[in-house]
Design an enzyme around this catalytic site. Structure first.
Site, PDB file in Angstrom:
ATOM      1  N   ASP A 330       0.665  -1.098  -0.020  1.00 25.99           N
ATOM      2  CA  ASP A 330       0.152   0.042   0.030  1.00 25.99           C
ATOM      3  C   ASP A 330       0.778   1.382  -0.002  1.00 25.99           C
ATOM      4  OD1 ASP A 330      -2.183   1.574   0.068  1.00 25.99           O
ATOM      5  OD2 ASP A 330      -2.538   1.411   2.317  1.00 25.99           O
ATOM      6  N   ASP A 615      -3.049  -1.031   5.848  1.00 23.72           N
ATOM      7  CA  ASP A 615      -3.526  -0.492   6.958  1.00 23.72           C
ATOM      8  C   ASP A 615      -4.775  -0.160   7.345  1.00 23.72           C
ATOM      9  OD1 ASP A 615      -3.624   1.642   5.242  1.00 23.72           O
ATOM     10  OD2 ASP A 615      -2.211   2.935   6.244  1.00 23.72           O
ATOM     11  N   ASP A 619      -7.924  -3.170   3.209  1.00 24.24           N
ATOM     12  CA  ASP A 619      -6.639  -3.949   2.957  1.00 24.24           C
ATOM     13  C   ASP A 619      -6.904  -5.232   3.692  1.00 24.24           C
ATOM     14  OD1 ASP A 619      -5.272  -2.226   1.598  1.00 24.24           O
ATOM     15  OD2 ASP A 619      -4.595  -1.148   3.573  1.00 24.24           O
TER      16      ASP A 619
END
Length: 890
Positions: A330, A615, A619
């Site tokens: 990410d 986070d 996700d």
């Protein structure tokens, strides 16, 4: 229901409600129909079933069979120590099962963290009155009030807004706050609808009134949670390898048992004696200490990782990360710092960097109008803890405070709030010099309102040339992934008919903001590249932002990387995606949770071992599916941390590199102590073969085998599990999927080389003691005969002494043991000390003699054992020398 495409009145009609909200009776009816506004959890296995599962996997089943055979043998041959062995094996199963169960039990509580994201009380319209209602009691059709600082309790359609902005990062992964409004919009994806506030997100500015259209399990938040919970990863690479090792060992032990049962039958052994002999062969071949040694080695590695800020939630993840071939990372909060900051300023036709406090204060004196507008034209909340609100607004105000530390004496009179259509904010303030209108927003909306530009403190006409210059600067800064805002102002006459008229503004300059990359990330990316690990950015942000950040951190080096958006991925076939992933540089932007999960699954089909970082709530499904999920400890949501196998305590991408190094070392160390443990199997088997084939007293009893497998071998094996990573660990590619933990080379070295030497030494010591005692070939000795006990003690002691040397030999399969400092692995030294102390207690204490059937032997026996120890070291040094020579030549 596409409520975001409806007008407000149509939405009221569809949900059979009004601006006064629901009646209490109707709300109770709907609560019974739709259920509580809470995330519904799937039925999980009971703790008992989880514990049973951890005690019945393949290696555990092998040990159960070994324990059962031990009890059968004890029943037909009492007093041989097989019962003790059986209970010891069961103890090993129970301890490992309990340890693994606790890890799994914690992991299965992943979604309990979801409830923490939902607010407990919400201002709600009921019976035409505003009441403070428990969030769990919300139903579709409720009208609720929202303001900055609130977490959104359900999926809502905005019906009134006043500068209302939300941070959707936990759902979309996009770091920039989104302005919501009440007008209908025509988009397919609810996540991108500008009139929807989704459960689990947070309001950062303004206020609004919203119509609830989905609660509990029907919210997008809950559907993501459901996906995270139902997604189940397969076995980790180390679990697969341990299962394979277990199958091979079980097959090998059973095959040997059958073969030697047949040999015993041919030699005429009685049936039950032959059966007991076969059982002894099988039990001697099962390394009872393997399972606890692997578990404890992984646990120790997890502690070392914790010291390097990587917290392990699932033990097999320790080694899995070392096998990773791809890291899907990410962007927001992982590669970047997840905080906006002012990166550049465009003032007086020059591009400037804000600099430190002194430099900013100097700029504040040179450009007071610019920084005054930055300070006054804002939408932040102030509290004792500091500024809160849209991170971009907070960054601008903090910069303005540094530039103008004395502050400004002014009073706000009015404002025109920011909204998605206007893309700007205007505020009217009374200052010492009079009324001033301050405006800040996107250049495309501010520039047409300006007639003048301020250069070097003087007003100039805003010519076409200046307009083109500002537009060019905005495009250039935007290409770097920066968010650009224009700043303007104008004096207002006290008697102005329209004091808030946004016209004839003076353009003051541009502000370029960024979510800066973490400073240590470029080096971490370079290390991953050197280690043969591919890093793929997967973000919810704009493609332009993704490419710009990727260039800054060295993830993208070519001029034309492939950028795949969520919309294009949605139209892409699995085969197309699989082929596209062969590209050297590829980024994924505007990705939703299902697409991230699909990406992970596609990479796994290509044979990759995938680590996924993240986070947000969005996700969690991909984190759970990936071979190893890595969550952020500080900025990550509880849901992401609960779904992950590994949590980075410092949110530092560079910590992943350290964790990969530890993971690679774990695999190498498991292979080292596997070689060490298996080597002792041969000197445990040979005595049984000699017993049958040579018709001699049994040189090693079952209880003495137990002393080696679960006693003296355990701590040195753990010491091998604590070996530091090799210097070249992160300069080598990830191991191949086809590479086996128990390879032919490992078996050949353990069984065909080290084990044979140990067996020769053990049998030599056994016969030497018998010879000293005057034993005649063919004479059988009673179990309590002092000579027999001394001889078996010598056999056992020789195995332990050879294993002491083997512990140092197995520190490397190629490098000389003399190249490694003896004090670089203190746990190994402690293990050897424990091993030597244990054999002394077994040999020279009354309790040890009684339990293990031992008796002290003559000191002259050491004259045979010690040369054998030295011989094994020299022979293995010769083997390593040949290996290094062959490696250099080929």
């Amino acid at each position: 229901m596409h409520v975001h495409r409806m007008t407000v009145s149509d939405a009221f009609a569809a949900l059979r409600t009004s601006g006064d909200g629901l009646t209490t009776a109707e709300a109770e009816k709907r609560l019974a129909e739709f259920g509580s506004n809470a995330v519904e959890q799937l039925r999980r296995p009971s703790p008992f079933l989880l514990l049973l599962k951890e005690c019945t996997h393949f290696l555990a089943l092998v040990l159960w069979v070994a324990a059962g055979l031990a009890f059968v043998s004890e029943a037909y041959n009492p007093g041989a120590g097989m019962e003790t062995l059986g209970y010891a094996i069961i103890g090993v199963i129970a301890i490992n099962g309990a340890f693994s169960f606790w890890q799994q039990f914690r992991a299965e509580r992943a979604l309990e963290a979801l409830e923490k994201l939902l607010p407990p009380r919400v201002p709600t319209m009921r019976d035409g009155q505003l009441v403070d209602l428990d969030a769990a009691a919300l139903v579709p059709g409720d009208i609720i009030l929202l303001e900055a600082g609130n977490q959104i309790p359900a999926d809502c359609r905005m019906i009134e807004t006043f500068a209302f902005r939300v941070n959707n990062a936990t759902i979309t992964g996009e770091s920039v706050a989104v302005t919501l409004e009440a007008a209908a919009c025509d988009v397919d994806d609810q996540r991108r609808a500008h009139n929807l506030a989704l459960a689990g997100t947070a309001a950062v500015a303004g206020r609004g009134k919203a119509l609830v259209f989905a609660t509990g399990r029907d919210t997008l938040f809950a559907r993501i949670a459901q996906l995270a919970q139902t997604t189940r990863p397969g076995l980790s690479p180390i679990q697969k390898e341990i299962a394979r090792v277990s199958r091979l060992i079980a097959l090998f032990a059973t095959l040997l048992g059958v073969i030697f049962f047949a040999i015993g039958t041919v030699l005429g052994l009685p049936f039950w004696s032959n059966i007991l002999f076969a059982i002894g062969i099988i039990v001697a071949n099962v390394p009872e200490g393997l399972l606890p040694t692997v578990t404890l080695a992984l646990a120790m590695a997890s502690q070392r990782m914790a010291r390097r800020n990587a917290l392990v939630r699932h033990l097999p993840a320790v080694e899995t990360l070392g096998a990773a071939t791809v890291i899907c990372s990410d962007k927001t909060g992982t590669l970047t710092q997840n905080r906006m900051s002012v990166h550049r300023l465009f003032l007086d036709g020059q591009l400037l960097e804000p600099g430190d406090d002194a430099a900013l204060a100097a700029l504040g004196r040179e450009h007071p109008a610019f920084f005054t507008t930055c300070l006054l034209c804002e939408d932040v909340q102030r509290s004792r803890s500091g500024l809160t609100g849209d991170p971009m607004e907070v960054a601008i105000v903090e910069m303005a405070h540094q530039a103008m530390p004395e502050g400004i004496s002014a009073r706000q009179l009015d404002e025109v709030p920011f909204d998605a259509k206007r893309k700007r904010l205007s505020a009217l303030w009374r200052q010492e010099a009079g009324l001033m209108l301050h405006t800040k927003g996107a250049l495309e909306t501010v520039l047409p309102l300006c007639s003048q530009v301020v250069m070097n403190g003087e007003q100039q006409p805003l010519t076409a040339e200046w307009r083109e210059r500002f537009i060019a600067e905005e495009n250039r800064l935007g290409a770097e992934g920066l968010r650009v805002l224009a700043v303007a102002c104008r004096p207002v006459a006290d008697d102005a008919a329209q004091p808030l008229a946004e016209e004839n503004l003076q353009l003051l300059g541009l502000i370029a903001l960024e979510d800066p990359p973490r400073p240590e990330v470029p080096a971490a990316i370079a290390t991953c590249r050197e280690a043969g690990i591919r890093v793929i950015m997967v973000t919810g942000d704009h493609p332009r932002t993704a490419v710009a950040i990727a260039r800054q951190i060295g993830l993208v080096q070519s001029a034309t990387p492939i950028v795949v958006t969520g919309d294009s991925l949605r139209r892409m076939s699995d085969a197309h995606l699989q082929l596209l992933l062969d590209a050297k540089e590829i980024l994924f932007a505007r990705m939703d949770p299902e697409q991230k999960t699909r990406l992970v699954a596609t990479l796994q089909r290509k044979g990759e071992v995938v680590a996924m970082t993240g986070d947000g709530v969005n996700d969690a499904p991909a984190l759970r599916l990936a071979d190893i999920g890595v969550a952020m400890g500080k900025s990550g949501t509880d849901v992401a941390r609960a779904a992950a196998d590994l949590v980075l305590a410092d949110d530092n991408f560079a910590s992943i590199v350290s964790a990969v190094e530890e993971g690679r070392a774990v695999y190498a160390n498991i292979r080292k102590f596997l070689t060490y443990i298996l080597a002792s199997n041969i000197p445990e088997i040979v005595p049984y073969l000699a017993f049958v084939l040579l018709r001699i007293p049994l040189p090693l009893t079952i209880i003495q085998i137990l002393a080696v497998d679960l006693g003296t071998d355990m701590v040195p094996a753990l010491g091998l599990g604590a070996e530091r990573p090799e210097p070249e660990t992160m300069r080598q590619p990830p191991r191949k999927r086809t590479e086996r933990l128990l390879s032919g080379a490992v078996l050949l070295r353990a069984y065909g080389f080290l084990g044979v030497i140990e067996a020769a030494a053990a049998m030599g010591a056994y016969f030497f003691v018998l010879h000293l005692g005057g034993w005649q070939w063919g004479t059988m000795l009673a179990a309590n005969d002092p000579l027999y006990r001394q001889a078996t003690t010598a056999c056992l002691t020789a195995i332990v002494a050879m294993q002491v040397a083997n512990a140092f030999i197995c520190r490397s399969d190629r490098e000389s043991l003399f190249t490694r400092g003896p004090f670089t692995n203190r746990l190994l030294l402690a293990g050897v000390a424990v091993e030597l102390l244990a054999i002394l207690l077994i040999n020279h204490t009354a309790a040890g003699n009684a339990i293990f059937g031992t008796m002290p032997f003559a000191a002259t026996v050491w004259l045979l054992i010690l040369p054998c120890v030295l011989a094994m070291i020299l022979l293995d040094e010769g083997r390593k020398l040949l290996c290094r020579w062959a490696l250099k030549r080929g």
